[in-house]
Design a protein around this motif. Sequence first.
Motif, PDB file in Angstrom:
ATOM      1  N   ARG A  60       5.953   7.430   0.694  1.00 54.13           N
ATOM      2  CA  ARG A  60       5.812   8.278   1.870  1.00 54.13           C
ATOM      3  C   ARG A  60       7.184   8.612   2.450  1.00 54.13           C
ATOM      4  NH1 ARG A  60       0.709   8.106   4.289  1.00 54.13           N
ATOM      5  NH2 ARG A  60       1.586   9.822   5.516  1.00 54.13           N
ATOM      6  N   VAL A 120       3.388  -2.426   4.133  1.00 58.27           N
ATOM      7  CA  VAL A 120       4.284  -1.373   3.658  1.00 58.27           C
ATOM      8  C   VAL A 120       5.611  -1.989   3.223  1.00 58.27           C
ATOM      9  CG1 VAL A 120       3.207   0.366   5.132  1.00 58.27           C
ATOM     10  CG2 VAL A 120       5.204  -0.883   5.969  1.00 58.27           C
ATOM     11  N   ALA A 146       1.643  -0.981  11.506  1.00 58.87           N
ATOM     12  CA  ALA A 146       1.710  -1.727  10.244  1.00 58.87           C
ATOM     13  C   ALA A 146       1.620  -3.223  10.533  1.00 58.87           C
ATOM     14  CB  ALA A 146       3.010  -1.415   9.512  1.00 58.87           C
ATOM     15  N   GLU A 183       0.808  -1.214   0.000  1.00 58.29           N
ATOM     16  CA  GLU A 183       0.000   0.000   0.000  1.00 58.29           C
ATOM     17  C   GLU A 183       0.844   1.268   0.000  1.00 58.29           C
ATOM     18  OE1 GLU A 183      -3.659  -0.677   2.754  1.00 58.29           O
ATOM     19  OE2 GLU A 183      -2.056  -2.032   3.426  1.00 58.29           O
ATOM     20  N   GLU A 184       2.045   1.180   0.574  1.00 66.09           N
ATOM     21  CA  GLU A 184       2.927   2.344   0.645  1.00 66.09           C
ATOM     22  C   GLU A 184       4.373   1.890   0.539  1.00 66.09           C
ATOM     23  OE1 GLU A 184       0.275   5.198   3.634  1.00 66.09           O
ATOM     24  OE2 GLU A 184       2.009   4.115   4.411  1.00 66.09           O
TER      25      GLU A 184
END
Length: 250
Positions: free
Chosen positions: A170, A211, A236, A134-135
């Motif tokens: 990010r 992540v 996370a 997702e990131e």
Amino acid sequence: MYKSGRKDQRVSGNLLRKAAELLLDLLYPPVCPFCGQISPGGICDKCRTKIVYISGPRCMRCGKPVRDESYEFCEDCSRQESGITCGLNLWLHKEPVAGALYRFKYHNRRNYGKIFAGELAARYADQLRRWEAEEIIPVPLHRSRRRKRGFNQAEILARELGAAAGIPVRTDVLFRVKKTSPQKSLGKKERQANLKGAFAVSGAWNPGKNVVLIDDIYTTGATLDRAAKMLRKAGARNVYFLTISIGQGI
């Protein structure tokens, strides 16, 4: 009308970026990061035969090569718990890879980042989907080291990979709040002490379930492990990682 205007702006912006890239290619032709010869495709055919891609049996946690499939983990990973769910690497850290990464970091060869990240995307885009990433979060540098170097090589890799894979990057989540000594010069206990309190996570972060940390080299794994533990502590569920190179396993 407003939406149409925004679309036109995006198209114009993309055209300008492509034109700028073409101009830069004319002024500064792309070179192979390993031999320095002009190579529009990035890595030249000759050097591609010299680099060693990671394949075959590998550690289920850090991705380091192991002798055969009877080894689930490498010697290091079998001895300790980790905040890392799983990680993968592109090449063995030996010449000509080691020299190219040194020049990337310390000789301001930022343009190598796009080539390296493109290789990561080509090899591991499907894996990122399987991880349901997702990131993407680059391993940060301390502000003093970043100021001295002028950039964070992990951030360059992360941004290029994120753009290629369509995953948000990010840089406002994980921070290096303690200046540490180089890990490779320290023993195991010294590495752990060196990294204690080194990272902090933004309290404003709404953590994704999955992540991916990005760094250039997996040396001892202590830095990635510490960063992963901080992200897990912040919420996370899984922390994966990708790196350009890693050392030989057992």
